[in-house]
Structures are given as structure tokens and as C-alpha cells.
Design an enzyme around this catalytic site. Structure first.
Site, PDB file in Angstrom:
ATOM      1  N   SER A 191      17.417  -7.441   3.054  1.00  0.00           N
ATOM      2  CA  SER A 191      18.153  -6.190   3.202  1.00  0.00           C
ATOM      3  C   SER A 191      19.627  -6.485   3.422  1.00  0.00           C
ATOM      4  O   SER A 191      19.998  -7.573   3.874  1.00  0.00           O
ATOM      5  CB  SER A 191      17.615  -5.399   4.389  1.00  0.00           C
ATOM      6  OG  SER A 191      18.518  -4.381   4.740  1.00  0.00           O
TER       7      SER A 191
ATOM      8  N   ASN B 165       0.807  -1.227   0.000  1.00  0.00           N
ATOM      9  CA  ASN B 165       0.000   0.000   0.000  1.00  0.00           C
ATOM     10  C   ASN B 165       0.841   1.279   0.000  1.00  0.00           C
ATOM     11  O   ASN B 165       0.348   2.348  -0.307  1.00  0.00           O
ATOM     12  CB  ASN B 165      -1.027   0.008   1.140  1.00  0.00           C
ATOM     13  CG  ASN B 165      -0.374  -0.138   2.490  1.00  0.00           C
ATOM     14  OD1 ASN B 165       0.537  -0.938   2.645  1.00  0.00           O
ATOM     15  ND2 ASN B 165      -0.810   0.641   3.443  1.00  0.00           N
ATOM     16  N   THR B 166       2.151   1.168   0.324  1.00  0.00           N
ATOM     17  CA  THR B 166       3.019   2.351   0.223  1.00  0.00           C
ATOM     18  C   THR B 166       4.393   1.920  -0.278  1.00  0.00           C
ATOM     19  O   THR B 166       4.661   0.738  -0.458  1.00  0.00           O
ATOM     20  CB  THR B 166       3.273   3.030   1.599  1.00  0.00           C
ATOM     21  OG1 THR B 166       3.979   2.098   2.417  1.00  0.00           O
ATOM     22  CG2 THR B 166       1.994   3.470   2.258  1.00  0.00           C
TER      23      THR B 166
ATOM     24  N   ILE C  20       8.072   0.960  -1.662  1.00  0.00           N
ATOM     25  CA  ILE C  20       8.557   0.201  -2.802  1.00  0.00           C
ATOM     26  C   ILE C  20       7.543  -0.859  -3.234  1.00  0.00           C
ATOM     27  O   ILE C  20       7.479  -1.209  -4.398  1.00  0.00           O
ATOM     28  CB  ILE C  20       9.957  -0.428  -2.556  1.00  0.00           C
ATOM     29  CG1 ILE C  20       9.910  -1.520  -1.508  1.00  0.00           C
ATOM     30  CG2 ILE C  20      10.964   0.604  -2.161  1.00  0.00           C
ATOM     31  CD1 ILE C  20      11.241  -2.258  -1.413  1.00  0.00           C
ATOM     32  N   GLY C  21       6.742  -1.357  -2.296  1.00  0.00           N
ATOM     33  CA  GLY C  21       5.728  -2.349  -2.663  1.00  0.00           C
ATOM     34  C   GLY C  21       4.736  -1.772  -3.650  1.00  0.00           C
ATOM     35  O   GLY C  21       4.392  -2.404  -4.663  1.00  0.00           O
TER      36      GLY C  21
ATOM     37  N   TYR D 128      15.735  -6.669  13.903  1.00  0.00           N
ATOM     38  CA  TYR D 128      15.494  -6.393  12.485  1.00  0.00           C
ATOM     39  C   TYR D 128      16.517  -7.158  11.624  1.00  0.00           C
ATOM     40  O   TYR D 128      16.146  -7.847  10.668  1.00  0.00           O
ATOM     41  CB  TYR D 128      15.582  -4.886  12.206  1.00  0.00           C
ATOM     42  CG  TYR D 128      15.401  -4.533  10.748  1.00  0.00           C
ATOM     43  CD1 TYR D 128      14.154  -4.698  10.138  1.00  0.00           C
ATOM     44  CD2 TYR D 128      16.460  -4.046   9.982  1.00  0.00           C
ATOM     45  CE1 TYR D 128      13.981  -4.391   8.792  1.00  0.00           C
ATOM     46  CE2 TYR D 128      16.284  -3.737   8.644  1.00  0.00           C
ATOM     47  CZ  TYR D 128      15.046  -3.909   8.053  1.00  0.00           C
ATOM     48  OH  TYR D 128      14.881  -3.604   6.730  1.00  0.00           O
TER      49      TYR D 128
END
Ligand SMILES: *[C@@H]1O[C@H](CO)[C@@H](O)[C@H](O)[C@H]1NC(C)=O
Ligand SMILES: *[C@@H]1O[C@H](CO)[C@@H](O)[C@H](O)[C@H]1NC(C)=O
Length: 320
Positions: free
Chosen positions: A179, A52-53, A55-56, A204
Site C-alpha cells: 500500500s 473471498n471478498t 480486490i482478492g 498497519y
């Protein structure tokens, strides 16, 4: 002391000046590689999580522009509908749909997959894109630490439920957004969910290393099928991913000239999803649309298998 102060001010001034002077060069360097493939995806179906925001959303827009039917899976349907409208505005005629999926809740993942399998007959590209970065200590509905829970375990379960469909639809691809942070991670098998001690950054990195290990182990298990899986580092992207860390938000804002825009950050995901030359490549890691370095702890077959077993155990599933 005045001299030192003057020197610092002068240095800052010169740095700022140089940054502005060289801004176009810095920008094009920061932008990194571009996916040059012109492959079309007419008749293909793509599923992308967390689109929904950032890079996706840009990845969804690019693949929709190539003619694919793109299904966006996201937690908040209001935000999903907004993304859908903006993709359709940018790409008239785009075949885009939104479906509800909360990766922090295994019953939501199961309900999503059940409905998906009933209603969608083919799946050619699965992009495990959704991610949580450096949040305060939180647990998923099932009691997993949020970052390993969403970034790794949620996608592990989703992929396991859809792998049959991917195999039946082959050639098919799974793309895992990891990442460079995986370099600084290690899998804490004795305390996967950070119950003993929690460091948001390390948790993370652990989850991003888990993405790399999952990719390699899944590739090994998919040998002889028409399904490939590769992981990637999207670059350092200016996006909402930093929302949980004020320090990161400030740092990212100040240095935004050195960062990728979400559209630049989507290039390697798009590359892994469509590039013709990758049709038989599996278990590899990419960055800037090129093969990328994998840390030694991300190359250990033993760790990958152990994580696979631990993940199955955590989720209460069998997957072989
Ligand atoms: C979904 O997003 C909307 C708009 O951004 C927000 O107002 C709402 O609280 C969100 N809903 C949930 C369940 O998070
Ligand atoms: C893979 O796909 C090719 C071409 O679509 C097909 O000929 C082949 O039988 C498939 N192999 C498997 C193992 O499904």
C-alpha cells in the site's frame, strides 16, 4: 455568527453540487489505470490469499477468466465457498478451488503448504493479497502482533514454503499487495510486535512497509531464477478492509465516489500477474498499472536484510 453559518452551509451546498456535476469525471479519475493486457493463462496455476471478498475476489475472477486454475486460500471455508460460487456464476467454466489457510497461525500455514505441495504440481503465480487493516491490538496464535503477523510474517512463511515449487514452475511471479501507506511506516526493530506501545495505524503502515522491503530483498535473492516478485498499491478501495475502524468506514462511505471499486482496485494486481512487459521486471513497486514511488525507508537494502533476518528469527526458519 449567522453569516458564518450561512457561509458554511453555502460552501457545503456548492461542494455537493460540484461533486454531483463532475461525478463522471471524478469516477474515471478515481478508477485509475486499467490492465490492458489480454494475456491468457491456460494451463497456469494461480494461488491467491484472502480472495473471498474485495480486490482478492476480483483478481481471482479476472485470472480465472483468462483460463488459469485459480486456488483461493482463505480462513473461513463458508465464505470461501460463497466466493467460489459467485466467481463460477460470473465466469462459467472457471477452474476455481478453495483451500483453508489461516495466516495468523503458522501451523495452519505449514499444513496448507504441505498439502498444497502434495496435491498441486505447478505454481506460476502467487498473489500475497490477504490483509488486516488497523485492527485493535490482537495477537496471532504464535504471539505476533496481528498486522505484522498476517500481512508480513504469515506471507513470508507461506512464500518460503512455496518458493521451490515456484522455481520449478518458472517462469513464475510473486505479487505482493502492499500500500501507499508504506510511506508513513518504519520498522520498529526494537519492538516489532508493538508490545511497548500500539498504534493501529502505525502498525498497519509498518506491515505495508515490510511488504515492500520483503519484495525487494526477495527479488535480490531470486536473481538468476525464473521467478520475479513485485509489490503494488491497489489504490484506495472501498472494501471490507476498513471493517475494524468505524471512523474509516464512515469516511469511506461518505467519500465512496472518490474510491475505487474492488474491480478497479484489482487492476494493478492483475497487471503485475500477467503483463507481458513485466516478464523480467523484479523488485519494483506499482500503482495504477504503472511504476510507483517507493519511500526512502522502503529502498534501504540494509533495512531489507535486517527485516529478512528478523523475520526468519521470529518464525524460527532459515531461508537463504
Ligand atoms: C465464517 O463465515 C460465516 C458466514 O459469513 C460465519 O457465520 C461464521 O461464523 C464464520 N466462521 C468463522 C470460524 O469465523
Ligand atoms: C527460465 O525459463 C526459460 C524458458 O522457459 C528456460 O529456457 C531457462 O532455462 C529458465 N532458466 C532458469 C534459470 O531456470
Amino acid at each position: 455568527r449567522k453569516m458564518i453559518l450561512l457561509l458554511i452551509v453555502a460552501c457545503l451546498g456548492i461542494t455537493t453540487l460540484l461533486t454531483f456535476l463532475f461525478a463522471p469525471f471524478i469516477r474515471s479519475y478515481a478508477a485509475g489505470g486499467v490492465c490492458r493486457s489480454e494475456a491468457r493463462l491456460d494451463g497456469k496455476t494461480v494461488l491467491i490469499t484472502g480472495a473471498n471478498t474485495g480486490i482478492g475476489k476480483e483478481t481471482a475472477l479476472d485470472l480465472a477468466g483468462r483460463g488459469a486454475r485459480v486456488i483461493i486460500a482463505c480462513r473461513n471455508m463458508t465464505k470461501g465457498a460463497k466466493a467460489l460460487a459467485s466467481i463460477q456464476a460470473a465466469c462459467p467454466g472457471a477452474q476455481v478451488e478453495v483451500r483453508e489457510l489461516d495466516l495468523a497461525d503458522t501451523s495452519s500455514i505449514r499444513a496448507f503448504a504441505q498439502k498444497f505441495l502434495q496435491e498441486v504440481s505447478q505454481l506460476h503465480i502467487l498473489i500475497n493479497n490477504a490483509g488486516v487493516m488497523m485492527c485493535p491490538y490482537m495477537k496471532t496464535i504464535d504471539g505476533f502482533e496481528m498486522q505484522i503477523g498476517v500481512n508480513h510474517l504469515g506471507h513470508f512463511l507461506l512464500t518460503s514454503l512455496l518458493i521451490g515449487l515456484l522455481k520449478r514452475s518458472g517462469p513464475a511471479r510473486v505479487v505482493v499487495v502492499s500500500s501507499m501507506a508504506h510511506n508513513f511506516g518504519w520498522i520498529r526493530f526494537h519492538d516489532l510486535h508493538s508490545q511497548g506501545s500500539y498504534n493501529s495505524g502505525l502498525a498497519y503502515c509498518q506491515s505495508k512497509l515490510a511488504n515492500v522491503l520483503f519484495t525487494r530483498e526477495l527479488a535480490r535473492r531470486l536473481k538468476g531464477t525464473n521467478v520475479t516478485v513485485n509489490s503494488l498499491h491497489p489504490g484506495t478501495v472501498n472494501s471490507e478492509l476498513t471493517r475494524h475502524s468505524t471512523l474509516m468506514t464512515i469516511l469511506f462511505t461518505v467519500s465512496s465516489i472518490f474510491l475505487k471499486t474492488p474491480q478497479e482496485g484489482a487492476q494493478t494486481s492483475v497487471y503485475c500477474a500477467v503483463a507481458e512487459e513485466l516478464h523480467a521486471i523484479s523488485g519494483k513497486h506499482f500503482s495504477d498499472c504503472s511504476p510507483a514511488f517507493v519511500a526512502p525507508q522502503g529502498r534501504s537494502e540494509e533495512t531489507a536484510r535486517r527485516l529478512w533476518d528478523a523475520s526468519c528469527e521470529n518464525l524460527g526458519i532459515e531461508w537463504d
